[in-house]
Design an enzyme around this catalytic site. Structure first.
Site, PDB file in Angstrom:
ATOM      1  N   TYR A 197      -2.804  32.952 -14.538  1.00 13.85           N
ATOM      2  CA  TYR A 197      -2.830  31.597 -15.076  1.00 13.85           C
ATOM      3  C   TYR A 197      -1.391  31.211 -15.437  1.00 13.85           C
ATOM      4  O   TYR A 197      -1.063  30.926 -16.584  1.00 13.85           O
ATOM      5  CB  TYR A 197      -3.728  31.513 -16.308  1.00 13.85           C
ATOM      6  CG  TYR A 197      -5.192  31.765 -16.027  1.00 13.85           C
ATOM      7  CD1 TYR A 197      -5.710  31.671 -14.738  1.00 13.85           C
ATOM      8  CD2 TYR A 197      -6.066  32.098 -17.048  1.00 13.85           C
ATOM      9  CE1 TYR A 197      -7.053  31.896 -14.477  1.00 13.85           C
ATOM     10  CE2 TYR A 197      -7.416  32.319 -16.798  1.00 13.85           C
ATOM     11  CZ  TYR A 197      -7.908  32.222 -15.505  1.00 13.85           C
ATOM     12  OH  TYR A 197      -9.234  32.444 -15.257  1.00 13.85           O
ATOM     13  N   TYR A 254      -1.850  35.381 -19.362  1.00 13.34           N
ATOM     14  CA  TYR A 254      -2.350  36.033 -18.153  1.00 13.34           C
ATOM     15  C   TYR A 254      -1.553  35.544 -16.944  1.00 13.34           C
ATOM     16  O   TYR A 254      -1.465  34.339 -16.697  1.00 13.34           O
ATOM     17  CB  TYR A 254      -3.834  35.712 -17.988  1.00 13.34           C
ATOM     18  CG  TYR A 254      -4.497  36.261 -16.742  1.00 13.34           C
ATOM     19  CD1 TYR A 254      -4.217  37.542 -16.276  1.00 13.34           C
ATOM     20  CD2 TYR A 254      -5.417  35.501 -16.042  1.00 13.34           C
ATOM     21  CE1 TYR A 254      -4.844  38.045 -15.149  1.00 13.34           C
ATOM     22  CE2 TYR A 254      -6.052  35.995 -14.913  1.00 13.34           C
ATOM     23  CZ  TYR A 254      -5.756  37.256 -14.466  1.00 13.34           C
ATOM     24  OH  TYR A 254      -6.372  37.752 -13.346  1.00 13.34           O
TER      25      TYR A 254
END
Length: 531
Positions: free
Chosen positions: A478, A475
């Site tokens: 992140y 992601y």
């Protein structure tokens, strides 16, 4: 039109924030030979005003301004590279000036809108750089008639949610649960939260934007091209320019929602419960979001280390509809009426942000209420259920005390609306076929890093056979430098590019090459150009 406008931007412009105390004369005497600073003064429409929002290491407020927006204390050590300047603009013309002068004098720009940055890429660089901190650009205009809101990039999610609730109890926005996230970075990277299964990602609900490109021009959706508008909704805005503000589509929320937070340990049959959760959470009614947070704790009754999972839930409806649904679909959890609390949506936001002591909704306006610490995070996407044996292997890692630290595993269910949106709709590709996202997080106090980072890397390696592969997805919000570092197309396409974006990566490269052919807006994992 009903609207609420933050006065903070105007206060900042007047210098009333208490941090902008530098005067042009003081800066001139300390930096008489600084070409970049002189460029800012010469190119600005108001040299006095722009001098009040510039900080160099010679300024007494420099350190406090730098640390205010940094939430990961791994990047506050004396050895961490520091910016030549921090600029906290109060209007768009100052951003245009910074872009011009940074290009002219060979400085990179790192754009900061909230500081929720796993690898510190918005405020650390290995080459000479300046930070463009958007924290004073935070005005919010809510229009309940059209169910939209214009929000500047430096506003936090908490400020947005509060502004919406001040105008309507029947509207919300499907952003993150952590109220202190900066809107610009959160939304431009995708942005998921407790209403994702009902309404999709935050980026799925952006309908217009104001954006400054590498030439310093201010563009909106109509003038920037649909390709660029596509790219900045999930592809990371800082690769392409500076997001000034976003027009968001608000979503309907009921007058009453229900929340519950139930803890279960290994001694309470957690392994079988979490195994069943995988088959339920992504397929259950899309009004229901059951997130799982797992820790290692010491069982007070036995003194032995065990695993505790918290099933943290938002349901867009009342208890009377929730209980039969849970009893039918997930009886293993053992939910009772006493576990549930009905409240308004905005109150659920407060609870979801870990305020559980009866705090008023105004706490969402406090940008500094969340603790700061050192941390390392990683992410995965599960496309098939993990076996009970697989979870037993995870528990083995968590039996380690991880001295002076805390380890957290968060499972966020997908399905619902996420299954209905094509993976090419925006750059964020993880849609149909994703059961849940996994966030790994280890947190500690102090500067020592290696034991904690080694621990989380070892856990990540163990998980390889249980998550997506070819590529193994991650992601963007992140950000994880373990996936690879590279500023060229060849480097990025063989490492992190496909991990974050899958088949959308090449389209992002095409957009980048079109709008920023000189690759001025770059960092360790920014979208590269392709020559």
């Amino acid at each position: 039109m009903e609207s609420t406008n933050s006065t903070l931007t105007h206060q900042a412009a007047k210098g009333s924030s208490g941090t902008m105390v530098t005067r042009a004369g003081q800066f001139r005497s300390a930096n008489t030979d600084d070409n970049f600073f002189q460029c800012l003064l010469l190119k600005s429409d108001n040299a006095t005003l722009i001098s009040q929002v510039i900080y160099s290491p010679n300024n007494s407020s420099y350190t406090s301004v730098l640390q205010f927006s940094i939430n990961n204390l791994r990047f506050t050590s004396p050895s961490t590279p520091k910016p030549r300047y921090i600029i906290t603009p109060v209007d768009e013309s100052q951003i245009q000036t910074v872009i011009y002068c940074s290009k002219k004098h060979g400085l990179e720009i790192r754009t900061l809108s909230g500081g929720h940055d796993f690898e510190g890429l918005s405020y650390v660089s290995q080459v000479p750089f300046v930070i463009l901190d958007l924290k004073y650009l935070r005005s919010i205009t809510v229009d309940t008639q059209t169910a939209t809101a214009w929000v500047q990039a430096g506003a936090t999610l908490g400020e947005l949610y509060y502004a919406i609730a001040q105008k309507s109890q029947n509207h919300g926005f499907p952003g993150g649960v952590w109220y202190a996230l900066g809107l610009g970075g959160h939304v431009s990277g995708g942005g998921y939260g407790a209403m994702m299964r009902k309404y999709g990602l935050a980026a799925d609900n952006v309908i217009d934007a104001q954006f400054i490109n590498v030439q310093g021009k201010i563009l909106n959706r109509e003038s920037m091209s649909e390709d660029l508008f596509w790219a900045i909704r999930g592809g990371g805005g800082s690769s392409f320019g500076i997001i000034l503000s976003l027009k968001l589509k608000l979503v309907p929320v009921p007058q009453t929602v229900t929340v519950f937070s139930i803890d279960r340990t290994l001694e309470q049959n957690l392994t079988k419960i979490i195994h069943k959760w995988q088959y339920v959470a992504s397929k259950i009614d899309k009004d229901l979001d059951i997130r799982v947070l797992m820790f290692s704790i010491v069982n007070p009754s036995t003194g032995n280390r065990t695993i505790r999972a918290t099933f943290d839930t938002l349901f867009l409806g009342g208890i009377n509809r929730l209980l039969p649904l849970m009893q039918k679909e997930f009886p293993e959890l053992g939910l009772t009426k006493e576990d549930c609390t009905e409240m308004s949506w905005i109150e659920s936001v407060v609870v979801g942000s870990s305020f559980t002591n009866g705090e008023l909704v105004e706490v969402l306006l406090n940008r500094t209420a969340m603790p700061k610490n050192s941390f390392k995070g990683k992410s995965d996407f599960a496309t098939h259920p993990i076996s009970e044996d697989g979870f037993e292997g995870i528990w083995e890692f968590y039996y380690d005390k991880i001295e002076a630290g805390m380890a957290l595993l968060v499972l966020t269910p997908y399905g619902g609306k996420m299954n209905e949106i094509p993976e090419s709709a925006i750059p964020f590709p993880n849609r149909l076929g994703t059961l849940y996202m996994i966030e790994y997080l280890v947190v500690w106090d102090g500067d020592e890093t290696s034991p904690h980072i080694s621990w989380i890397r070892n856990l990540y390696d163990y998980m390889a056979s249980y998550v997506s592969n070819s590529p193994r997805m991650a992601y963007l919000n992140y950000d994880d430098l373990d996936l690879g570092v590279g500023k060229t197309y060849q480097e990025a396409s063989s490492t992190w590019g496909v991990n974050y974006f899958k088949n959308n990566f090449d389209r992002l490269v095409k957009v980048k090459t079109m709008v920023d052919p000189g690759n001025f807006f770059k960092r360790e994992q920014s979208i590269p150009t392709r020559s």
